[in-house]
Design an enzyme around this catalytic site. Structure first.
Site, PDB file in Angstrom:
ATOM      1  N   ASP A  96       1.545  25.679  -0.020  1.00  0.00           N
ATOM      2  CA  ASP A  96       1.013  24.976  -0.977  1.00  0.00           C
ATOM      3  C   ASP A  96       1.855  25.765  -2.149  1.00  0.00           C
ATOM      4  O   ASP A  96       1.543  26.739  -2.482  1.00  0.00           O
ATOM      5  CB  ASP A  96      -0.581  25.148  -1.296  1.00  0.00           C
ATOM      6  CG  ASP A  96      -1.180  24.610  -2.731  1.00  0.00           C
ATOM      7  OD1 ASP A  96      -0.233  24.486  -3.692  1.00  0.00           O
ATOM      8  OD2 ASP A  96      -2.056  24.172  -2.699  1.00  0.00           O
ATOM      9  N   LYS A 121      -0.630  19.117 -11.703  1.00  0.00           N
ATOM     10  CA  LYS A 121      -0.313  20.375 -12.734  1.00  0.00           C
ATOM     11  C   LYS A 121       0.939  20.104 -13.483  1.00  0.00           C
ATOM     12  O   LYS A 121       0.867  19.346 -14.310  1.00  0.00           O
ATOM     13  CB  LYS A 121      -0.447  21.581 -11.519  1.00  0.00           C
ATOM     14  CG  LYS A 121      -1.621  21.539 -10.726  1.00  0.00           C
ATOM     15  CD  LYS A 121      -2.783  21.907 -11.584  1.00  0.00           C
ATOM     16  CE  LYS A 121      -4.216  21.550 -10.893  1.00  0.00           C
ATOM     17  NZ  LYS A 121      -4.393  22.407  -9.635  1.00  0.00           N
ATOM     18  N   TYR A 133      -6.250  28.168  -2.432  1.00  0.00           N
ATOM     19  CA  TYR A 133      -7.097  27.380  -3.409  1.00  0.00           C
ATOM     20  C   TYR A 133      -8.410  27.076  -2.707  1.00  0.00           C
ATOM     21  O   TYR A 133      -8.530  26.364  -1.640  1.00  0.00           O
ATOM     22  CB  TYR A 133      -6.315  26.028  -3.580  1.00  0.00           C
ATOM     23  CG  TYR A 133      -6.734  25.031  -4.589  1.00  0.00           C
ATOM     24  CD1 TYR A 133      -7.172  25.639  -5.865  1.00  0.00           C
ATOM     25  CD2 TYR A 133      -7.118  23.816  -4.205  1.00  0.00           C
ATOM     26  CE1 TYR A 133      -7.683  24.317  -6.649  1.00  0.00           C
ATOM     27  CE2 TYR A 133      -7.562  22.864  -5.143  1.00  0.00           C
ATOM     28  CZ  TYR A 133      -7.890  23.027  -6.354  1.00  0.00           C
ATOM     29  OH  TYR A 133      -8.290  22.068  -7.073  1.00  0.00           O
ATOM     30  N   ARG A 177       0.837  -1.142   0.034  1.00  0.00           N
ATOM     31  CA  ARG A 177      -0.053   0.042  -0.143  1.00  0.00           C
ATOM     32  C   ARG A 177       0.920   1.248   0.036  1.00  0.00           C
ATOM     33  O   ARG A 177       0.447   2.297  -0.694  1.00  0.00           O
ATOM     34  CB  ARG A 177      -0.850  -0.054   1.282  1.00  0.00           C
ATOM     35  CG  ARG A 177      -2.231   1.152   1.014  1.00  0.00           C
ATOM     36  CD  ARG A 177      -2.761   1.404   2.399  1.00  0.00           C
ATOM     37  NE  ARG A 177      -3.624   0.368   2.768  1.00  0.00           N
ATOM     38  CZ  ARG A 177      -3.286  -0.525   3.786  1.00  0.00           C
ATOM     39  NH1 ARG A 177      -2.446  -0.213   4.788  1.00  0.00           N
ATOM     40  NH2 ARG A 177      -4.273  -1.557   4.303  1.00  0.00           N
TER      41      ARG A 177
HETATM   42  C1  LIG Z   1      -5.057  21.993  -8.333  1.00  0.00           C
HETATM   43  C2  LIG Z   1      -4.800  22.387  -7.145  1.00  0.00           C
HETATM   44  C3  LIG Z   1      -4.438  21.766  -6.038  1.00  0.00           C
HETATM   45  C4  LIG Z   1      -5.559  20.222  -5.786  1.00  0.00           C
HETATM   46  O1  LIG Z   1      -4.789  19.405  -6.977  1.00  0.00           O
HETATM   47  P1  LIG Z   1      -5.831  18.168  -7.375  1.00  0.00           P
HETATM   48  O2  LIG Z   1      -4.686  16.981  -7.936  1.00  0.00           O
HETATM   49  O3  LIG Z   1      -6.623  18.781  -8.390  1.00  0.00           O
HETATM   50  O4  LIG Z   1      -6.613  17.709  -6.339  1.00  0.00           O
HETATM   51  C5  LIG Z   1      -4.282  21.999  -5.042  1.00  0.00           C
HETATM   52  N1  LIG Z   1      -3.668  23.419  -4.759  1.00  0.00           N
HETATM   53  C6  LIG Z   1      -3.364  24.235  -5.811  1.00  0.00           C
HETATM   54  C7  LIG Z   1      -2.762  25.524  -5.760  1.00  0.00           C
HETATM   55  C8  LIG Z   1      -4.100  23.671  -7.000  1.00  0.00           C
HETATM   56  O5  LIG Z   1      -3.927  24.483  -8.079  1.00  0.00           O
END
Ligand SMILES: *Cc1c(COP(=O)(O)O)cnc(C)c1O
Length: 387
Positions: free
Chosen positions: A176, A201, A103, A50
């Protein structure tokens, strides 16, 4: 052996694999151990799949290097990385200082889930000086969460100063860092305790898979992140780990192209009458440019513009006239995207009045001249509709 047994036990002989450039995609829930003593020796052996096998280990090693981290945890999405990191460091009765420009799903997790588990969330205005933000730290504040540039509106925070002030007060800092993809800004080197990103991303880079990561240097914080993933039972597929590792190989060249094209488009937009303001921290004269220049080594392809005041129909006319820019959420892939942000700003506590519509662009890997021509068509439609 009877046929049924042979079907189960017919295995590929263990000859060792030829050494390819890339790791094998190793899939497995059960891991076979060499002897009975090894069954419960979690320190010396991977005893279950896992937590990841060879492909995951290769990705984790590469991400540790990228982040300058002692350990990195993988999560099934960026949102689960944010949620997992927060759950790992917070307890009932704690207060969390959260940037107001986070976000939107991060905010939703805080208000809907964290609050239900007895964590109080206090939002702060990212445009305040670091000392004023740090002065909001109280006796129950356990953690501060940063996102710089801010989601949709691209406010820059003085992350090194905030991380230092937090550490002096015994507060854990999390960031983030999806905009910088772990590459254009290094949170851990700037004093942040937990560096989070949506690998979905730019690391993935092709708009086709989800994953998130959380990186730490401090062994105690790293252990808490690990325990959080183990306890919540999160697991990611070996194929997706492979995809993310492949994305890392071209991250630098892709980001250079996204960044250069993004700036070219931003400069062009800044000279247009239909555009009131361009919010791009790498654009000289834009808000937060000095911090970006001091702390970042480049820009990605994501920024926003404010259209001059006009009826909402004019914003729609702009968006709907675009051909190369897809209408869609997310970003970091090879393609250009656009959204209007106004409906998302309503949840903010310290939302600035921009006058006109806030529109976010993701500049993909197309030729920027084609993108500018497309935007020119969009702005013509905006002008016609605005009257
Ligand atoms: C897209 C995004 C997330 C979340 O990512 P996912 O893989 O879509 O859950 C978190 N923080 C930021 C700044 C983002 O642009």
């Amino acid at each position: 052996m009877k046929p049924a047994t042979r079907l189960v036990h017919a295995r590929t002989p263990d000859r060792g694999n030829a050494k390819a450039v890339n790791p094998a995609i190793q899939k497995g829930s059960t891991v076979l151990l060499p002897d009975s003593a090894a069954l419960y020796d979690d320190d010396a052996y991977v005893t279950y799949g896992r937590g990841g096998l060879a492909t995951h280990q290769a990705l984790i090693a590469a991400l540790c290097d990228l982040e300058g981290a002692a350990d990195v945890q993988l999560y099934p999405s960026g949102v689960s990385a944010v949620a997992g990191a927060l759950l790992s460091v917070l307890e009932a009765g704690d207060e969390l200082l959260m940037v107001d420009t986070a976000y939107k799903p991060t905010r939703r997790f805080c208000d809907r889930t964290l609050a239900r588990y007895g964590v109080e969330i206090r939002y702060f205005d990212p445009t305040l000086p670091a000392e004023d933000i740090a002065s909001q730290i109280g006796a129950r504040t356990r953690a501060i969460f940063l996102e710089s540039p801010g989601s949709l509106s691209f406010e820059m925070q003085d992350v090194p100063a905030l991380a230092k002030l937090a550490r002096e007060r015994g507060v854990i800092s999390l960031m983030d860092n999806t905009w910088a993809a772990g590459h254009l800004f290094k949170p851990l080197a700037h004093g942040v305790d937990v560096s989070i990103q949506a690998l979905t991303k730019y690391v993935g880079g092709h708009s086709d898979s989800f994953m998130g990561s959380a990186a730490a240097r401090d062994p105690q914080i790293a252990a808490r992140l690990r325990a959080g993933v183990v306890d919540l039972g999160w697991s990611v597929a070996a194929e997706d780990a492979y995809t993310m590792l492949r994305g890392l190989r071209t991250l630098d060249v892709r980001l250079r192209r996204h960044g250069e094209s993004g700036l070219a488009v931003a400069r062009w937009l800044a000279g247009r009458d239909e555009v009131a303001e361009v919010l791009h921290p790498a654009l000289s004269g834009a808000p937060g440019h000095d911090i970006w220049k001091r702390d970042f080594t480049g820009a990605c392809g994501l920024f926003a513009l404010v259209l001059r005041p006009a009826p909402p129909a004019a914003t729609s006319a702009f968006l709907d006239a675009l051909e190369l820019f897809g209408l869609g959420f997310s970003w970091g892939g090879f393609e250009s995207l656009v959204i209007d942000c106004d409906p998302q700003l309503k949840v903010r506590t310290y939302c600035k009045a921009y006058g006109g519509s806030l529109v976010r662009l993701h500049i993909g890997l197309e030729d920027p001249e084609d993108l500018i021509r497309d935007l020119e068509t969009g702005l013509a439609a905006f002008r016609d509709a605005a009257g």
